[in-house]
Design an enzyme around this catalytic site. Sequence first.
Site, PDB file in Angstrom:
ATOM      1  CE  LYS A  95      -3.732  -2.445   1.680  1.00  0.00           C
ATOM      2  NZ  LYS A  95      -4.891  -2.814   0.896  1.00  0.00           N
TER       3      LYS A  95
ATOM      4  CB  CYS B 260     -12.076  -6.227   3.415  1.00  0.00           C
ATOM      5  SG  CYS B 260     -11.656  -7.290   2.059  1.00  0.00           S
TER       6      CYS B 260
HETATM    7  N1  PMP Z   1      -6.163  -2.948   7.068  1.00  0.00           N
HETATM    8  C1  PMP Z   1      -6.608  -2.030   6.214  1.00  0.00           C
HETATM    9  C2  PMP Z   1      -7.201  -0.752   6.744  1.00  0.00           C
HETATM   10  C3  PMP Z   1      -6.508  -2.262   4.837  1.00  0.00           C
HETATM   11  O1  PMP Z   1      -6.948  -1.346   3.974  1.00  0.00           O
HETATM   12  C4  PMP Z   1      -5.938  -3.478   4.382  1.00  0.00           C
HETATM   13  C5  PMP Z   1      -5.840  -3.800   2.904  1.00  0.00           C
HETATM   14  N2  PMP Z   1      -6.970  -3.510   2.156  1.00  0.00           N
HETATM   15  C6  PMP Z   1      -5.473  -4.388   5.309  1.00  0.00           C
HETATM   16  C7  PMP Z   1      -5.603  -4.099   6.652  1.00  0.00           C
HETATM   17  C8  PMP Z   1      -4.810  -5.662   4.903  1.00  0.00           C
HETATM   18  O2  PMP Z   1      -3.520  -5.373   4.460  1.00  0.00           O
HETATM   19  P1  PMP Z   1      -2.614  -6.437   3.684  1.00  0.00           P
HETATM   20  O3  PMP Z   1      -3.101  -6.449   2.261  1.00  0.00           O
HETATM   21  O4  PMP Z   1      -1.235  -5.877   3.793  1.00  0.00           O
HETATM   22  O5  PMP Z   1      -2.745  -7.734   4.364  1.00  0.00           O
END
Ligand code: PMP
Length: 409
Positions: free
Chosen positions: A229, A367
């Site tokens: 990210k 999600c």
């Molecule tokens: N927390 C938040 C707020 C996210 O936006 C995301 C990814 N969409 C995650 C956790 C999960 O991160 P990762 O893809 O690095 O596992």
Amino acid sequence: MSGKDFDVARVRADFPILHQEVRGRPLVYLDSAATTQKPQAVIDALVRYYTHDNANVHRGVHALSERSTAAYEGARERIRRFINARDTKEIIFVRGCTEAVNLVAQSFGRSKVGPGDEVLITAMEHHSNIVPWQMLCDKVGATLKMVPVDERGDLRLEQLDALLTERTRILAVTHVSNALGTVNPVKEIVKRAHAKGVPVLLDGAQALQHFRVDVQDLDCDFYALSGHKAFGPTGIGVLYGKASVLESMPPWQGGGDMILTVTMEKTVYNRLPYRFEAGTPDISGAVGLAAALDYIDSVGLDAIAAHDRDLLEYGAQALEAIPGLKLLGRGRERSGVLSFIMEDVHAHDVGTILDREGVAIRAGHHCAQPLLSCFGVAATVRASLAMYNTREDIDALVRGLHKVREVFA
Ligand code: PMP
């Protein structure tokens, strides 16, 4: 170009993937909250590592292993400096933010949370910061509680003190909501939790790429980071933990690098941070993440944050002028995300029509199903921003949304 000191054209030139056509239109990438694109400097660092230095770390006595170990440990120091941790032993490499939360839920959780205890999260969390805690609570007989969200998309912090009880063993909160863009006042939240003796994990997946994060200033016990990210490669992330807290936690996964000696009877565990890094780590990922942080610093986080603010304001105004469009999440402080619904049009249909125009957004629950259900919707359209986006990208989104209106008129 937008933002006074920010040369977005120069930034865009560093991201090769942006210069392509999709479905016959110039690509407009507005899905950076899902994953960011990578600057040439990161791609080059990966190629350089595999071309010149690749070897396994820590155990080798030969030159390549020394170089790869130096690169891997150098990346750890780079990350320490970026988030201002006290010591590199507080920087644990993991696969991503999800794995960082799972590590804490499993290691800290299984040793410190018992029957009748409580784990406090918020209604704004990504599933990655909900499900690991649900699994823990199911396993040990604890209760999962949530700080609710108001209609603007801010946490109802007036309820925080009452929700922090003498049974609360940990509070896990997102720094920035991936679904709404709300920036939570995490420093104040940490202070209030600590006043009741409750440690805090912050989910920083959506923060690091937008503004300066200083873990000592925040005084959080854990900070979970996602490399992909923040313009780094997929498959690498970081769990920051205060040394005193990490020292008190049992190992999570077993295997190479987390041990000092093994006999059939007994294993002596390695010191921090290796105790939590079982198996061959994602060495190139760490190298790529360090290059991404160098890149962010070369552009300047203050300039990035100002550019973000400009785009967010411009985007919110432009979207609100579209008939039948409702923006969700008007929290006091926001970053990087424009989340909305359109009257009588499903979010997925919006996404499909925009894709035909070369505009990449995300449609769905992001999600964060508990959060969307607070707003009485199952899905939103989410345009998310990064340093390489422009006002012209927002204009293209708006043109696409007018097409959506025409199709559904
Ligand atoms: N927390 C938040 C707020 C996210 O936006 C995301 C990814 N969409 C995650 C956790 C999960 O991160 P990762 O893809 O690095 O596992």
